[in-house]
Scaffold this motif. Structure first.
Motif, mmCIF file in Angstrom:
data_model
loop_
_atom_site.group_PDB
_atom_site.id
_atom_site.type_symbol
_atom_site.label_atom_id
_atom_site.label_comp_id
_atom_site.label_asym_id
_atom_site.label_seq_id
_atom_site.Cartn_x
_atom_site.Cartn_y
_atom_site.Cartn_z
ATOM 1 N N ASP A 94 0.860 -1.174 0.000
ATOM 2 C CA ASP A 94 0.000 0.000 0.000
ATOM 3 C C ASP A 94 0.904 1.235 0.000
ATOM 4 O O ASP A 94 1.760 1.377 0.889
ATOM 5 C CB ASP A 94 -0.890 0.009 1.244
ATOM 6 C CG ASP A 94 -1.729 1.276 1.324
ATOM 7 O OD1 ASP A 94 -2.663 1.414 0.529
ATOM 8 O OD2 ASP A 94 -1.420 2.118 2.186
ATOM 9 N N PRO A 95 0.771 2.141 -0.990
ATOM 10 C CA PRO A 95 1.656 3.305 -1.072
ATOM 11 C C PRO A 95 1.688 4.149 0.191
ATOM 12 O O PRO A 95 2.755 4.643 0.587
ATOM 13 C CB PRO A 95 1.086 4.094 -2.263
ATOM 14 C CG PRO A 95 0.445 3.060 -3.129
ATOM 15 C CD PRO A 95 -0.141 2.080 -2.161
ATOM 16 N N GLU A 96 0.540 4.333 0.842
ATOM 17 C CA GLU A 96 0.515 5.141 2.056
ATOM 18 C C GLU A 96 1.291 4.464 3.187
ATOM 19 O O GLU A 96 2.000 5.120 3.944
ATOM 20 C CB GLU A 96 -0.928 5.407 2.484
ATOM 21 C CG GLU A 96 -1.673 6.366 1.568
ATOM 22 C CD GLU A 96 -3.014 6.770 2.139
ATOM 23 O OE1 GLU A 96 -3.304 6.407 3.296
ATOM 24 O OE2 GLU A 96 -3.767 7.442 1.416
ATOM 25 N N GLU A 97 1.141 3.129 3.286
ATOM 26 C CA GLU A 97 1.899 2.409 4.317
ATOM 27 C C GLU A 97 3.391 2.468 4.025
ATOM 28 O O GLU A 97 4.211 2.636 4.932
ATOM 29 C CB GLU A 97 1.442 0.955 4.406
ATOM 30 C CG GLU A 97 2.188 0.189 5.508
ATOM 31 C CD GLU A 97 1.852 -1.289 5.556
ATOM 32 O OE1 GLU A 97 2.479 -2.001 6.363
ATOM 33 O OE2 GLU A 97 0.975 -1.724 4.778
ATOM 34 N N LEU A 98 3.761 2.327 2.743
ATOM 35 C CA LEU A 98 5.168 2.402 2.376
ATOM 36 C C LEU A 98 5.760 3.745 2.783
ATOM 37 O O LEU A 98 6.831 3.799 3.401
ATOM 38 C CB LEU A 98 5.333 2.202 0.871
ATOM 39 C CG LEU A 98 6.757 2.403 0.343
ATOM 40 C CD1 LEU A 98 7.647 1.236 0.741
ATOM 41 C CD2 LEU A 98 6.770 2.587 -1.168
ATOM 42 N N THR A 99 5.064 4.826 2.459
ATOM 43 C CA THR A 99 5.556 6.161 2.804
ATOM 44 C C THR A 99 5.685 6.315 4.317
ATOM 45 O O THR A 99 6.665 6.876 4.812
ATOM 46 C CB THR A 99 4.610 7.238 2.253
ATOM 47 O OG1 THR A 99 4.526 7.099 0.829
ATOM 48 C CG2 THR A 99 5.119 8.628 2.581
#
Length: 236
Positions: free
Chosen positions: A106-111
């Motif tokens: 998930d991009p938000e989790e990665l960030t």
């Protein structure tokens, strides 16, 4: 504080997704498409964090992690793997990885994971999360810029250039230094891209204000002037 991330990923679709989501979050991103290139770049240049795929061809993520630590690199490392087993995760952590994420991610989790690693890292200790120059305010944590209380929308690269100038107000930064810090070795050293971005920043930050903060030092480069009043910029 400008954060430069090295992503070691051989799948173009995954590397493109990583680049887009991390650039949108305000990071400067460089892609290495194999383990050998990743090892060379990780050792030759300074990075805030390295993101690497476990399943790289030839030199895989585990071996790359082991070699980096064996050569004394303390850069934070985030590993990515397809449905990684607990055994793989344990081995990666044992070899020196700081965190693990399974793909698809998930991009938000990665960030969020990246920011957490940077906060924990010994090299990431900003004295303040806010930069100020006259009535210009840059919130580093939220990646928001305001002048005289008005929000100014900037792209990731525009923010990176502005941050570099605001970290050392009054200091003259050469075009070459700005180019190296923000774009690295990805562009032609003879390009005029720094001048292009400075014109964009002036139009967004100085235009319409009674005081110009972004100054050109002829033949050298640019500086952010937070003390000397300057003329207002006018539209044509």
């Amino acid at each position: 504080m400008i954060q430069r991330l090295l992503v070691v990923e051989d799948d173009p679709a995954v590397s493109d997704l990583l680049r887009r989501c991390l650039t949108a979050a305000g990071f400067i991103v460089r892609i290495a498409c194999c383990g050998e290139e990743g090892l060379r770049l990780a050792l030759e240049l300074e990075w805030s964090l390295v993101i690497l795929d476990l399943a790289l061809p030839r030199l895989d993520g585990l071996d790359l992690c082991r070699l980096l630590r064996a050569k004394g690199s303390q850069v934070p490392i985030l590993m990515l793997a397809d449905a990684a087993s607990s055994k793989d995760k344990a081995k990666g952590i044992r070899l020196g990885a700081d965190d693990y994420m399974a793909m698809p991610f998930d991009p938000e989790e990665l960030t969020a994971r990246v920011r957490a690693l940077l906060r924990r890292s010994r090299s990431y200790r900003p004295a303040s999360t806010t930069l100020r120059a006259a009535d210009l305010v840059f919130d580093l944590e939220r990646r928001q810029v305001r002048r005289a209380g008005r929000a100014i929308p900037l792209t990731a690269k525009e923010m990176a250039v502005l941050e570099l100038l605001m970290v050392s107000p009054g200091s003259v930064l050469s075009r070459q230094r700005i180019l190296a810090k923000v774009w690295g070795d990805q562009v032609d050293p003879l390009t005029n891209i720094v001048d292009v971005y400075m014109r964009r920043l002036r139009s967004k930050i100085d235009l319409g204000h009674g005081r110009a903060l972004l100054k050109t030092v002829r033949g050298i480069g640019y500086r952010l002037d937070d003390a000397v009043p300057g003329p207002a910029l006018r539209t044509a």
